[in-house]
Design an enzyme around this catalytic site. Structure first.
Site, PDB file in Angstrom:
ATOM      1  CG  ASP A  42      37.837 113.041  65.194  1.00  0.00           C
ATOM      2  OD1 ASP A  42      38.981 112.828  65.630  1.00  0.00           O
ATOM      3  OD2 ASP A  42      37.540 112.914  63.997  1.00  0.00           O
TER       4      ASP A  42
ATOM      5  CG  HIS B 147      34.630 111.582  62.536  1.00  0.00           C
ATOM      6  ND1 HIS B 147      35.187 112.741  63.032  1.00  0.00           N
ATOM      7  CD2 HIS B 147      33.326 111.873  62.234  1.00  0.00           C
ATOM      8  CE1 HIS B 147      34.267 113.706  63.033  1.00  0.00           C
ATOM      9  NE2 HIS B 147      33.140 113.197  62.568  1.00  0.00           N
TER      10      HIS B 147
ATOM     11  CB  SER C  91      31.069 114.942  64.395  1.00  0.00           C
ATOM     12  OG  SER C  91      31.183 115.207  63.019  1.00  0.00           O
TER      13      SER C  91
END
Length: 310
Positions: free
Chosen positions: A150, A282, A126
């Protein structure tokens, strides 16, 4: 508040057992700091010096401990280092509230220089993946490999808004259990006891006895279309100059990063490929660490064999 040594070991044992991950032994990381300008940055060193190094960067609102089980599992074969990025964990908050990608990249540059890292593997999830990709666009020659978990230049705004709404909640709560309840409502995949212990790495107790997140929330929850467009352009530029082998990882249930986003990114990278991790949203390293470790080990064996020196 962080876990004591005994509770930390118990947490790793439970995490490994729950995930089906085998740990040869449980050795806790050492903690270190470095200073860049006015910023003090904290990191965890899992050892072992002389093994091929792997640097881990967490996502927004998380901290270096999100990688604990992954690092503990890889420790016999890799020298794992997990950085608390500015404004997170035990690293200092930016006095100027500067959390731009460029400033994060500067922190990573200082970290890499301070430790003298060469031909290492960089893993970012992320926010950490954004910063890793931006750094790699400048410094691919220093990388053996890059792993983006992700995230990419293209992400889904609706999914990002859901996360921002959760991580930007700035109301202190009376107990840790209230944070656990809130976190489970946001991500019901997690084991309650594991989640509680993980949250203790990310909470601080205030003078009035209530609890609050450690990370700097002053800038969170603000969607700036211009900043998003700038970051998107910066990352696509980095894709063009990132030459190292790159593994793009997507959580199969993620609403932030979809299959087509991962496929497009892998196709544009000079040496890119992508994989989907089932039973994960996620936060792949928390939802399905066993399958993530399987994919990481496959990639690491290819780009940085464990019998090579750091």
């Amino acid at each position: 508040m962080s876990l004591g040594a005994d509770e930390f070991r118990a947490h790793l044992e439970l995490a490994a057992s729950t995930a089906g991950v085998r740990l040869a032994e449980i050795v806790l990381p050492s903690e270190h700091h470095l200073v860049r300008g006015r910023m003090r940055l904290h990191y965890l060193d899992w050892g072992t010096a002389g093994l091929p190094p792997v640097v881990f960067l967490h996502g927004g609102g998380l901290n270096a401990h999100t990688w604990d089980l992954v690092c503990a599992a890889l420790r016999p074969e890799r020298h794992c280092l997990a950085l608390d990025q500015r404004g997170h964990g035990e690293s200092e908050w930016s006095p100027e509230m500067d959390y731009s990608t460029e400033s994060h990249v500067g922190d990573l540059e200082a970290f890499v220089e301070a430790l003298g890292l060469q031909q290492f593997v960089l893993v970012g999830m992320s926010l950490g993946g954004v910063n890793a990709l931006a750094w790699a666009g400048r410094h691919s020659r220093r990388l053996a490999g890059l792993v983006l978990v992700d995230v990419g230049p293209e992400i889904r705004v609706d999914g990002v808004r859901k996360i921002a709404a959760f991580t930007s909640e700035a109301t202190p709560l009376d107990s840790v259990e209230q944070f656990v309840d809130r976190a489970l409502a946001f991500n019901p995949r997690r084991n309650r006891e594991l989640l509680r212990r993980s949250l203790l790495h990310n909470l601080r107790r205030m003078p009035d006895g209530r609890w609050m997140w450690k990370y700097d929330q002053r800038h969170r929850g603000k969607v700036d279309p211009e900043a998003y467009a700038h970051r998107r352009n910066l990352l696509w530029s980095a894709v063009e100059t990132a030459t190292s082998p790159t593994l793009v990882v997507r959580g199969a249930q993620s609403d932030v990063f979809h299959d087509e986003d991962a496929e497009r990114l892998a196709r544009r990278l000079q040496q890119g490929r992508w994989v989907r991790i089932e039973d994960a949203g996620h936060t792949v390293q928390g939802d399905n660490p066993a399958d993530l470790l399987l994919r990481l080990r496959e990639f690491l064996a290819e780009v940085a064999p464990a019998n090579s020196a750091s």
